[in-house]
Design an enzyme around this catalytic site. Sequence first.
Site, PDB file in Angstrom:
ATOM      1  CB  SER A  68      -0.917  -0.015   1.230  1.00 23.92           C
ATOM      2  OG  SER A  68      -1.833   1.052   1.185  1.00 23.92           O
ATOM      3  CG  ASP A  69       3.130   4.755  -1.576  1.00 20.73           C
ATOM      4  OD1 ASP A  69       4.044   4.587  -0.748  1.00 20.73           O
ATOM      5  OD2 ASP A  69       2.951   5.816  -2.203  1.00 20.73           O
ATOM      6  CD  GLN A  70      -2.917   8.070   2.530  1.00 20.17           C
ATOM      7  OE1 GLN A  70      -2.287   8.487   3.494  1.00 20.17           O
ATOM      8  NE2 GLN A  70      -4.143   7.590   2.625  1.00 20.17           N
ATOM      9  N   GLY A 105      -2.842   3.622  -3.119  1.00 23.79           N
ATOM     10  CA  GLY A 105      -2.624   2.462  -3.969  1.00 23.79           C
ATOM     11  C   GLY A 105      -2.612   1.210  -3.116  1.00 23.79           C
TER      12      GLY A 105
END
Length: 193
Positions: A68-70, A105
């Site tokens: 996960s990425d933000q 993501g």
Amino acid sequence: MLPLVLASTSFYRKQLLEKLGLPFIQAAPNIDESPLDQESASTLVERLAREKALALTENHPNSLIIGSDQAATFDGRIIGKPHTKDNAQKQLKGFSGQKITFYTGLALHNTATGETKSLVEPFHVYFRKLSDQHIARYIEKENPLDCAGSFKSEGMGVALFEKLEGRDPNTLIGLPLIALCDLLHDFGISPLD
């Protein structure tokens, strides 16, 4: 069920994933998170979520790895973590009465089959009109210097908001659980089984 691995050492993401009641371990993906030239926030977070999941493949065979990425955007630009109180004050003053958008993501990689599914979940935050005094008081009370956008929505940050728009409020904290349940379902897993 294949073992679940969260490709993150984030305390916030760990807390969110624990809500699903599925056993998992955490591991640091150690990737370069630099944006590419002209890369949009949406493209960036999906790419990084996939790269984080894939980075742990060798050390976690026969596993499902969650990446996960933000990134947060304001006025078409990616905004980062403030790191200082002065930067937090400037960020929040600029957001007063405005909207910022978070893109998170999410990727789920099956190391047994090599299959990866990914998506991007948007979430919109609308800020109240904020006085300098309220901004300063908020920063003093919550110290959100490690948070993109200079607030913690899981804490007092909600006092800064006029409204929120999105499918899943967990997205704002960094792990869209509704979308994750969709991806897990695609791999034959449900927290309710």
